[in-house]
Design a protein around this motif. Structure first.
Motif, PDB file in Angstrom:
ATOM      1  N   ALA A 240       0.828  -1.206   0.000  1.00 17.15           N
ATOM      2  CA  ALA A 240       0.000   0.000   0.000  1.00 17.15           C
ATOM      3  C   ALA A 240       0.864   1.258   0.000  1.00 17.15           C
ATOM      4  CB  ALA A 240      -0.933  -0.009   1.215  1.00 17.15           C
ATOM      5  N   ASP A 241       1.999   1.195   0.686  1.00 17.72           N
ATOM      6  CA  ASP A 241       2.914   2.330   0.720  1.00 17.72           C
ATOM      7  C   ASP A 241       3.505   2.591  -0.666  1.00 17.72           C
ATOM      8  OD1 ASP A 241       4.210   4.355   2.301  1.00 17.72           O
ATOM      9  OD2 ASP A 241       6.058   3.220   2.082  1.00 17.72           O
ATOM     10  N   LEU A 242       3.853   1.528  -1.392  1.00 13.64           N
ATOM     11  CA  LEU A 242       4.350   1.685  -2.757  1.00 13.64           C
ATOM     12  C   LEU A 242       3.297   2.317  -3.650  1.00 13.64           C
ATOM     13  CD1 LEU A 242       6.198  -1.726  -3.341  1.00 13.64           C
ATOM     14  CD2 LEU A 242       7.193   0.480  -2.761  1.00 13.64           C
ATOM     15  N   ALA A 243       2.055   1.887  -3.481  1.00 15.21           N
ATOM     16  CA  ALA A 243       0.975   2.457  -4.290  1.00 15.21           C
ATOM     17  C   ALA A 243       0.753   3.928  -3.957  1.00 15.21           C
ATOM     18  CB  ALA A 243      -0.307   1.654  -4.066  1.00 15.21           C
ATOM     19  N   MET A 244       0.919   4.283  -2.668  1.00 12.69           N
ATOM     20  CA  MET A 244       0.766   5.691  -2.288  1.00 12.69           C
ATOM     21  C   MET A 244       1.833   6.548  -2.960  1.00 12.69           C
ATOM     22  SD  MET A 244       1.035   7.418   1.499  1.00 12.69           S
ATOM     23  CE  MET A 244       2.833   7.226   1.490  1.00 12.69           C
ATOM     24  N   SER A 264       9.737  -3.346  -8.484  1.00 16.04           N
ATOM     25  CA  SER A 264      10.985  -3.112  -9.224  1.00 16.04           C
ATOM     26  C   SER A 264      11.270  -1.625  -9.331  1.00 16.04           C
ATOM     27  CB  SER A 264      10.884  -3.738 -10.618  1.00 16.04           C
ATOM     28  OG  SER A 264       9.775  -3.209 -11.329  1.00 16.04           O
ATOM     29  N   GLU A 265      10.220  -0.795  -9.471  1.00 15.07           N
ATOM     30  CA  GLU A 265      10.422   0.650  -9.519  1.00 15.07           C
ATOM     31  C   GLU A 265      11.001   1.163  -8.206  1.00 15.07           C
ATOM     32  OE1 GLU A 265       7.030   2.862 -10.711  1.00 15.07           O
ATOM     33  OE2 GLU A 265       6.699   1.687 -12.539  1.00 15.07           O
ATOM     34  N   LEU A 266      10.524   0.609  -7.093  1.00 15.55           N
ATOM     35  CA  LEU A 266      11.051   1.032  -5.790  1.00 15.55           C
ATOM     36  C   LEU A 266      12.514   0.645  -5.656  1.00 15.55           C
ATOM     37  CD1 LEU A 266      10.535   2.226  -2.969  1.00 15.55           C
ATOM     38  CD2 LEU A 266       9.993  -0.094  -2.216  1.00 15.55           C
ATOM     39  N   ARG A 267      12.848  -0.563  -6.104  1.00 14.15           N
ATOM     40  CA  ARG A 267      14.244  -0.983  -6.027  1.00 14.15           C
ATOM     41  C   ARG A 267      15.136  -0.073  -6.869  1.00 14.15           C
ATOM     42  NH1 ARG A 267      11.924  -6.254  -6.009  1.00 14.15           N
ATOM     43  NH2 ARG A 267      12.092  -6.348  -8.277  1.00 14.15           N
ATOM     44  N   PHE A 268      14.627   0.307  -8.051  1.00 10.73           N
ATOM     45  CA  PHE A 268      15.402   1.198  -8.915  1.00 10.73           C
ATOM     46  C   PHE A 268      15.573   2.565  -8.271  1.00 10.73           C
ATOM     47  CE2 PHE A 268      15.501   4.249 -12.563  1.00 10.73           C
ATOM     48  CZ  PHE A 268      16.767   3.918 -13.017  1.00 10.73           C
ATOM     49  N   ARG A 274      20.823   5.735  -3.427  1.00 12.68           N
ATOM     50  CA  ARG A 274      22.146   5.327  -2.937  1.00 12.68           C
ATOM     51  C   ARG A 274      23.232   5.843  -3.870  1.00 12.68           C
ATOM     52  NH1 ARG A 274      21.010   0.594  -2.587  1.00 12.68           N
ATOM     53  NH2 ARG A 274      21.866  -0.235  -4.525  1.00 12.68           N
ATOM     54  N   GLY A 275      22.956   5.785  -5.188  1.00 15.29           N
ATOM     55  CA  GLY A 275      23.940   6.269  -6.152  1.00 15.29           C
ATOM     56  C   GLY A 275      24.182   7.761  -6.038  1.00 15.29           C
ATOM     57  N   ILE A 276      23.126   8.539  -5.758  1.00 17.38           N
ATOM     58  CA  ILE A 276      23.279   9.992  -5.601  1.00 17.38           C
ATOM     59  C   ILE A 276      24.123  10.294  -4.363  1.00 17.38           C
ATOM     60  CG2 ILE A 276      22.038  12.130  -5.095  1.00 17.38           C
ATOM     61  CD1 ILE A 276      19.729  11.047  -6.812  1.00 17.38           C
ATOM     62  N   ARG A 277      23.806   9.629  -3.262  1.00 15.23           N
ATOM     63  CA  ARG A 277      24.554   9.866  -2.020  1.00 15.23           C
ATOM     64  C   ARG A 277      26.046   9.553  -2.203  1.00 15.23           C
ATOM     65  NH1 ARG A 277      20.849  10.607   2.052  1.00 15.23           N
ATOM     66  NH2 ARG A 277      18.754   9.739   1.706  1.00 15.23           N
TER      67      ARG A 277
END
Length: 539
Positions: A240-244, A264-268, A274-277
């Motif tokens: 539900a959090d992903l859908a929000m 998969s979108e959340l993982r990306f 992480r890449g930005i940090r």
């Protein structure tokens, strides 16, 4: 009490002693109370000496013990009641939100798991919903925490009024809520109707101390399915959090159902975060430069800096992908300052007639020290302020005109030029253009790229051109991609222009090679001599 003693054991011992005293007193009173009491009263009436003085004394002691026992009983009863109330209060504080009275983050999981098990026994399913109020933090900062609490209370009441019976509801913290309901899978469309009512109810204004506050909600939904018998409450809430998040991404003030590709979108996204940090300190973010051309003469007038990410894993990424994420995770200022620092070093070597344009995030304008940070970067790079052009979008004016006015004044006092970017998107007004000392306006690329295709675009550009001439403001047109667009644009007056017609944005090495071919890389002494005159003029 010695260390390690058990207080409850001591209290139990005292309780047994008190109970024993009461029982012994009652037995004594029953055994000899009637005879002793008759003798005692007769002695009082006649003034004679009691026949059994010791028994009379025992009677008085017996009565005292009864009174003591009764008082002890009352005290124990009161203590038990107080202890029960304290336990109930502690349980309530541990499992509910003190502001709204909802469940809290700790208790929603077990409550949802019980609901799932109950629904299974009756052939029903459970829908879990995660909700976040849109732009609540900004409203809370502007109107104060008291107004924010009032909005949260009204929101909780409106949700309760709409949810069906046997629903559960929790406030997870801040402006985030979770709730769940049991429904009949044969009538799943009822959930959509419920969400429409919920969004409409929350969007109604909330009156607080004479103010009308408006908030909306983004809601994500996830449901159990008949084939998934072992689903856990944590999994359902996570979905539900992903859908929000998708509801927010789609424009807010709406609801969205969970779909499997969201994982998969959340993982990306997590990978990008992480890449930005990690990429900022590694120097993976670099400035690219897009030409700005004087359309009357065809000469190069300057460059606009554009951010690019040279990701070791994903290659060269455009700012549309990583800038919004950097803003959300609070790294946009650090990222932007690093890019500006590099760009100032690069542009320091260009022909002094060339300007450098830099876009500023709306979030950076909320930093009261932004002007000082920018001036520090100029000093570090020994870059003349009059060659720097800061571009502010119209969205910034809509958010906080007072802060923007102070910032613009501070920067202009140092000789920095200020441009209003994306002009024509509908936020600014003539009054703002008159009161804010902009040096230039830039037409949004949407209107320019549609010249010759859309009559409204031509009308808008003609109006902006007339406005610029009337207010003596130079105009830059973005999005010039074809010769036909350029020909149409020239009909409306004199502009600076930029777009893919003049080439793709290039990195510092490519720009340096270009300027070297055009003999626009003066030697260091020439650069210093050219920069000293404007610097003294602005002093």
């Amino acid at each position: 009490m010695s260390e390690g003693a058990d207080p409850s054991g001591q209290r139990n011992t005292q309780d047994f002693v008190g109970l024993g005293i009461i029982i012994a007193s009652v037995l004594l009173f029953v055994a000899n109370g009637s005879s002793v009491l008759h003798d005692f009263l007769q002695a009082l009436a006649t003034g004679s000496r009691p026949q059994e003085p010791m028994l009379g004394t025992a009677l008085i002691l017996n009565i005292a013990l009864l009174l003591f026992g009764w008082r002890r009983y009352v005290d124990l009863t009161r203590e038990v009641d107080q202890r029960r109330e304290a336990e109930e209060t502690a349980h309530k504080l541990a499992h509910t939100d003190p502001l709204t009275g909802c469940l809290n983050r700790r208790s929603i999981g077990p409550a949802l798991q019980d609901m799932i098990q109950t629904a299974r026994t009756t052939g029903h399913e459970v829908v879990a919903m995660m909700m976040d109020l849109d732009n609540f933090k900004r409203s809370n900062d502007v109107h104060g925490h008291q107004a924010g609490d009032a909005v949260l209370l009204h929101t909780a009441e409106r949700i309760r009024a709409i949810l069906p019976e046997r629903s559960i509801m929790a406030r997870l913290g801040g402006d985030e809520f979770a709730f769940a309901a049991i429904y009949d899978p044969d009538h799943a469309e009822a959930i959509d109707r419920l969400m429409i009512r919920l969004n409409a109810s929350i969007a109604r204004p909330v009156d607080v101390d004479g103010m009308s506050l408006e908030v909306t909600a983004s809601i994500g939904l996830a449901t159990t399915t008949p084939g998934d018998q072992a689903i856990l409450a944590e999994t359902l809430l996570h979905r539900a959090d992903l859908a929000m998040y998708q509801a927010k991404k789609a424009g807010r003030n709406r609801y969205c159902w969970f779909e499997q590709n969201m994982e998969s979108e959340l993982r990306f996204r997590s990978e990008l975060e992480r890449g930005i940090r990690e990429g900022i300190p590694r120097g993976e973010f670099v400035p690219y430069y897009e030409k700005q051309i004087d359309l009357d003469t065809g000469e190069l007038a300057g460059f606009e800096m554009l951010a690019r990410w040279k990701s070791p894993k994903h290659g060269l990424l455009s700012p549309e992908l990583f800038i919004p994420i950097a803003e959300e995770i609070g790294l946009i200022s650090e990222l932007s300052e690093n890019l500006i620092r590099q760009a100032l070093r690069d542009a320091r070597e260009w022909d002094p007639r060339l300007t450098l344009s830099v876009n500023i995030s709306p979030l950076q304008l909320r930093d009261p020290w932004f002007a000082q940070k920018l001036l520090k970067l100029l000093v570090e790079a020994n870059f003349p302020p009059h060659r720097l052009d800061i571009e502010i979008t119209e969205t910034c004016l809509h958010e906080n005109i007072g802060v923007v006015r102070t910032l613009i004044t501070s920067l202009k006092n140092q000789g920095i030029r200020i441009s209003l970017d994306d002009f024509g998107t509908g936020y600014s007004s003539l009054a703002q253009l008159r009161t804010l000392p902009f040096d230039q306006i830039k037409i949004d690329r949407f209107f320019v790229s549609n010249l010759g295709k859309n009559k409204d675009s031509a009308t808008i550009i003609e109006a902006i051109s007339s406005l610029g001439r009337g207010m003596d403001l130079p105009i830059t047109a973005e999005g010039i991609e074809t010769p036909e667009v350029l020909d149409e644009l020239r009909k409306f007056g004199s502009f600076k222009g930029q777009g893919f017609l003049y080439g793709q944005p290039a990195d510092a090495d490519a720009v340096r090679a270009l300027l070297a071919d055009r003999e626009m890389l003066p030697s260091a002494p020439e650069v210093e001599a050219a920069d000293e005159t404007p610097r003294s003029a602005t002093a």
